[in-house]
Design a protein around this motif. Structure first.
Motif, PDB file in Angstrom:
ATOM      1  N   ALA A  46      -9.478  29.650  20.178  1.00 19.20           N
ATOM      2  CA  ALA A  46      -9.225  28.216  20.294  1.00 19.20           C
ATOM      3  C   ALA A  46      -7.884  27.873  19.671  1.00 19.20           C
ATOM      4  CB  ALA A  46     -10.337  27.424  19.622  1.00 19.20           C
ATOM      5  N   ARG A  47      -7.175  26.967  20.317  1.00 15.64           N
ATOM      6  CA  ARG A  47      -5.923  26.437  19.773  1.00 15.64           C
ATOM      7  C   ARG A  47      -6.232  25.041  19.247  1.00 15.64           C
ATOM      8  NH1 ARG A  47      -4.149  28.647  24.683  1.00 15.64           N
ATOM      9  NH2 ARG A  47      -4.085  26.560  25.573  1.00 15.64           N
ATOM     10  N   ILE A  48      -6.010  24.856  17.940  1.00 13.89           N
ATOM     11  CA  ILE A  48      -6.317  23.605  17.262  1.00 13.89           C
ATOM     12  C   ILE A  48      -5.026  22.979  16.758  1.00 13.89           C
ATOM     13  CG2 ILE A  48      -7.646  22.553  15.375  1.00 13.89           C
ATOM     14  CD1 ILE A  48      -9.404  23.997  17.423  1.00 13.89           C
ATOM     15  N   ALA A  49      -4.812  21.719  17.068  1.00 18.10           N
ATOM     16  CA  ALA A  49      -3.634  21.020  16.554  1.00 18.10           C
ATOM     17  C   ALA A  49      -3.767  20.893  15.040  1.00 18.10           C
ATOM     18  CB  ALA A  49      -3.524  19.632  17.191  1.00 18.10           C
ATOM     19  N   ALA A  50      -2.677  21.144  14.341  1.00 13.50           N
ATOM     20  CA  ALA A  50      -2.650  21.050  12.883  1.00 13.50           C
ATOM     21  C   ALA A  50      -1.368  20.343  12.465  1.00 13.50           C
ATOM     22  CB  ALA A  50      -2.720  22.444  12.261  1.00 13.50           C
ATOM     23  N   GLU A  51      -1.340  19.885  11.222  1.00 15.42           N
ATOM     24  CA  GLU A  51      -0.162  19.179  10.698  1.00 15.42           C
ATOM     25  C   GLU A  51       1.106  20.022  10.819  1.00 15.42           C
ATOM     26  OE1 GLU A  51      -0.843  17.780   6.747  1.00 15.42           O
ATOM     27  OE2 GLU A  51      -2.639  16.676   7.329  1.00 15.42           O
ATOM     28  N   ASP A  52       0.961  21.321  10.608  1.00 20.21           N
ATOM     29  CA  ASP A  52       2.119  22.209  10.638  1.00 20.21           C
ATOM     30  C   ASP A  52       2.227  22.995  11.943  1.00 20.21           C
ATOM     31  OD1 ASP A  52      -0.145  23.654  10.118  1.00 20.21           O
ATOM     32  OD2 ASP A  52       0.761  24.923   8.586  1.00 20.21           O
ATOM     33  N   GLY A  53       1.723  22.427  13.019  1.00 19.65           N
ATOM     34  CA  GLY A  53       1.815  23.094  14.315  1.00 19.65           C
ATOM     35  C   GLY A  53       0.461  23.295  14.943  1.00 19.65           C
ATOM     36  N   GLU A  54       0.108  24.549  15.104  1.00 22.33           N
ATOM     37  CA  GLU A  54      -1.133  24.888  15.779  1.00 22.33           C
ATOM     38  C   GLU A  54      -1.848  25.991  15.014  1.00 22.33           C
ATOM     39  OE1 GLU A  54      -1.601  25.062  20.396  1.00 22.33           O
ATOM     40  OE2 GLU A  54      -0.972  27.044  19.717  1.00 22.33           O
ATOM     41  N   TYR A  72     -11.763  32.090  11.631  1.00 22.13           N
ATOM     42  CA  TYR A  72     -12.807  32.374  12.617  1.00 22.13           C
ATOM     43  C   TYR A  72     -13.688  31.142  12.746  1.00 22.13           C
ATOM     44  CZ  TYR A  72     -11.726  37.369  12.456  1.00 22.13           C
ATOM     45  OH  TYR A  72     -11.091  38.572  12.545  1.00 22.13           O
ATOM     46  N   GLY A  73     -14.466  31.095  13.822  1.00 22.26           N
ATOM     47  CA  GLY A  73     -15.380  29.988  14.001  1.00 22.26           C
ATOM     48  C   GLY A  73     -16.697  30.455  14.592  1.00 22.26           C
ATOM     49  N   SER A  74     -17.754  29.717  14.256  1.00 20.25           N
ATOM     50  CA  SER A  74     -19.084  29.947  14.809  1.00 20.25           C
ATOM     51  C   SER A  74     -19.631  28.609  15.261  1.00 20.25           C
ATOM     52  CB  SER A  74     -20.007  30.553  13.751  1.00 20.25           C
ATOM     53  OG  SER A  74     -21.327  30.631  14.245  1.00 20.25           O
ATOM     54  N   ALA A  75     -20.236  28.579  16.434  1.00 18.70           N
ATOM     55  CA  ALA A  75     -20.838  27.341  16.920  1.00 18.70           C
ATOM     56  C   ALA A  75     -21.857  26.865  15.882  1.00 18.70           C
ATOM     57  CB  ALA A  75     -21.501  27.565  18.266  1.00 18.70           C
ATOM     58  N   LEU A 127     -10.452  32.320  16.001  1.00 19.89           N
ATOM     59  CA  LEU A 127     -11.171  33.341  16.756  1.00 19.89           C
ATOM     60  C   LEU A 127     -12.635  32.923  16.813  1.00 19.89           C
ATOM     61  CD1 LEU A 127      -9.564  36.573  15.257  1.00 19.89           C
ATOM     62  CD2 LEU A 127      -8.931  35.350  17.342  1.00 19.89           C
ATOM     63  N   CYS A 128     -13.134  32.661  17.997  1.00 16.25           N
ATOM     64  CA  CYS A 128     -14.490  32.136  18.186  1.00 16.25           C
ATOM     65  C   CYS A 128     -15.491  33.289  18.300  1.00 16.25           C
ATOM     66  CB  CYS A 128     -14.553  31.262  19.426  1.00 16.25           C
ATOM     67  SG  CYS A 128     -13.436  29.848  19.357  1.00 16.25           S
ATOM     68  N   LEU A 129     -16.385  33.365  17.316  1.00 15.08           N
ATOM     69  CA  LEU A 129     -17.400  34.416  17.283  1.00 15.08           C
ATOM     70  C   LEU A 129     -18.723  33.894  17.817  1.00 15.08           C
ATOM     71  CD1 LEU A 129     -17.063  35.986  13.712  1.00 15.08           C
ATOM     72  CD2 LEU A 129     -16.151  36.853  15.842  1.00 15.08           C
TER      73      LEU A 129
END
Length: 171
Positions: A139-147, A33-36, A151-153
């Motif tokens: 949000a879709r974030i690029a990562a070493e193992d894909g994406e 999850y993410g928070s601004a 979930l933006c709260l």
């Protein structure tokens, strides 16, 4: 014509527009999850919790942060996940909502990331569920193992106004 004067917070945000794209990511029940970051005041380790009678089940009680009494919400319970034992990774994310500090318990903090508006898709509409109130996107974030999906709260909307009022009255 009336002169407009920026508040200190507006001035800081105007000078640091990149802060609007910074998100604190954290784990809840295996999901990211993410928070601004603009809503986050600090992150603290778990500490003794003082239970408050007649608080709802997701409100674990209050904590004392440098003399300030802060209501504590278990985010897992608030968003309908199963309760879990707290570990040494469990932390409290202190946010400010309507001038009230509120602590949100998370399983673990992940990172501070840049998430631009272009990276965020609208959340799926699933009828009249409560998540539509506080889930602002995915949000879709690029990562070493894909994406990775985040979930933006909107932490300012996790609690309803009457719930916030109840918690504020008891602190």
């Amino acid at each position: 014509m009336a002169e407009y004067s920026m508040t200190a917070a507006e001035n800081v945000m105007d000078e640091n527009k990149d802060l609007l794209e910074k998100w604190l990511t954290f784990w809840l029940d295996g999901q990211l999850y993410g928070s601004a970051i603009v809503h986050v005041e600090q992150i603290v380790s778990m500490m003794p919790i003082t239970e408050v009678p007649e608080y709802p089940p997701y409100a674990k009680g209050v904590i004392n942060i440098r003399g300030a009494i802060v209501p504590l919400i278990d985010l897992r319970l608030r968003i309908g996940k199963a309760e879990s034992e707290y570990t040494d990774q469990t932390c409290i994310i202190i946010c400010r909502i309507d001038d009230n500090p509120i602590g949100f318990i998370a399983d673990a903090v992940d990172a501070v990331m840049t998430i631009t508006p272009e990276m965020i898709s609208s959340p799926p509409k699933m009828g009249e569920d409560g998540s539509a109130r506080y889930l602002t996107g995915i949000a879709r974030i690029a990562a070493e193992d894909g994406e990775k999906l985040v979930l933006c709260l909107d932490t300012t909307k996790v609690l309803l106004d009457n719930e916030l009022d109840l918690l504020a009255q008891n602190t």
